[in-house]
Design an enzyme around this catalytic site. Sequence first.
Site, PDB file in Angstrom:
ATOM      1  N   HIS A 167      -1.536  13.068  -9.706  1.00 61.35           N
ATOM      2  CA  HIS A 167      -2.082  11.741  -9.393  1.00 61.35           C
ATOM      3  C   HIS A 167      -3.103  11.359 -10.458  1.00 61.35           C
ATOM      4  O   HIS A 167      -3.842  12.209 -10.958  1.00 61.35           O
ATOM      5  CB  HIS A 167      -2.733  11.739  -8.003  1.00 61.35           C
ATOM      6  CG  HIS A 167      -3.093  10.366  -7.555  1.00 61.35           C
ATOM      7  ND1 HIS A 167      -4.257   9.742  -7.960  1.00 61.35           N
ATOM      8  CD2 HIS A 167      -2.427   9.467  -6.788  1.00 61.35           C
ATOM      9  CE1 HIS A 167      -4.282   8.518  -7.446  1.00 61.35           C
ATOM     10  NE2 HIS A 167      -3.190   8.329  -6.728  1.00 61.35           N
ATOM     11  N   GLU A 173       3.376   5.113 -10.991  1.00 68.55           N
ATOM     12  CA  GLU A 173       2.166   4.399 -10.589  1.00 68.55           C
ATOM     13  C   GLU A 173       1.406   3.935 -11.831  1.00 68.55           C
ATOM     14  O   GLU A 173       0.680   4.728 -12.446  1.00 68.55           O
ATOM     15  CB  GLU A 173       1.229   5.329  -9.805  1.00 68.55           C
ATOM     16  CG  GLU A 173       1.786   5.852  -8.511  1.00 68.55           C
ATOM     17  CD  GLU A 173       0.647   6.222  -7.554  1.00 68.55           C
ATOM     18  OE1 GLU A 173       0.580   5.623  -6.491  1.00 68.55           O
ATOM     19  OE2 GLU A 173      -0.176   7.089  -7.895  1.00 68.55           O
TER      20      GLU A 173
HETATM   21  P1  PGA Z   1      -3.592   2.018  -3.820  1.00 65.63           P
HETATM   22  O1  PGA Z   1      -3.480   3.501  -4.383  1.00 65.63           O
HETATM   23  O2  PGA Z   1      -2.382   1.788  -2.936  1.00 65.63           O
HETATM   24  O3  PGA Z   1      -4.864   2.009  -3.043  1.00 65.63           O
HETATM   25  O4  PGA Z   1      -3.617   1.106  -5.003  1.00 65.63           O
HETATM   26  C1  PGA Z   1      -2.251   4.040  -4.744  1.00 65.63           C
HETATM   27  C2  PGA Z   1      -2.402   5.480  -5.153  1.00 65.63           C
HETATM   28  O5  PGA Z   1      -3.469   5.877  -5.648  1.00 65.63           O
HETATM   29  O6  PGA Z   1      -1.459   6.282  -4.995  1.00 65.63           O
END
Ligand code: PGA
Length: 258
Positions: A101, A171
Amino acid sequence: MKEILTHVCYNIAMSKKLVIGNWKMNPATLDEAKGIASKVRSAASRLDHTEVIACPPFVYIASTGSTGAQSVSAQEGGAHTGEVSARMLADLGVEYVIVGHSEERHAGDTDEIVSKKLASVIDAGMTAVVCVGEKLREESGSHFEYIKKQMKASLDGVPSEKAKKIVLAYEPIWAIGAREAMQPDQVCEMAIFVKKIFSDIFGLDAGRKVRVLYGGAVNAGNAAAIMAVGKVDGLLVGRESVNVPGFVELLKEADAIR
Ligand code: PGA
């Protein structure tokens, strides 16, 4: 590329969608955690086409009966104060573990550490949710090269026959915690791109089958478009995963997409 595109659509049609809630360091108490988990579980039980996995902080996993974790140690065991091993998580009944992450990468996890964590998750028989994403987007398209390198380095050393134990979470870092998610058509482009790189690493069959999630500012208002136009196999949800009414609505929206 055309083959991958065909199978992006095929995957969506054939398998259950996957929505993973990354609770991060929330909520503040065990009572609240139990409340969120039970409401989400009951909403999830009414869905026909979506698997829902909660990733609470380690200390809440057992008492909420969750099957997801946000992180894992790169070490197997021994003198590593504060760490939690993959084996311990598997023993608790965890099935999915997020690795790489961006918040952990920011705190010091290199691609090498991510690849060690990934190996330990797979060795313990669980599925790794490997996060990749660019910090920023430039006209030059440098993010494609950035993600390619990040994927190659993070997935390094996984034997091809274990590729099925990997879920990719694309992401874009600039969308995490932001007000706006990435535009769904751009999500689609990136979903195809990461599948293509995955198939370069593990072979075409693995590239066809790998599930790709999108994460970054997902909510009930944008989930349906991201799933339908973005052609992803699911979502990785941060903030909204601990906002029960919003998350329940988001799950319904995602489940309604065919
Ligand atoms: P968020 O975070 O949905 O709050 O933007 C996503 C993540 O960190 O996986």
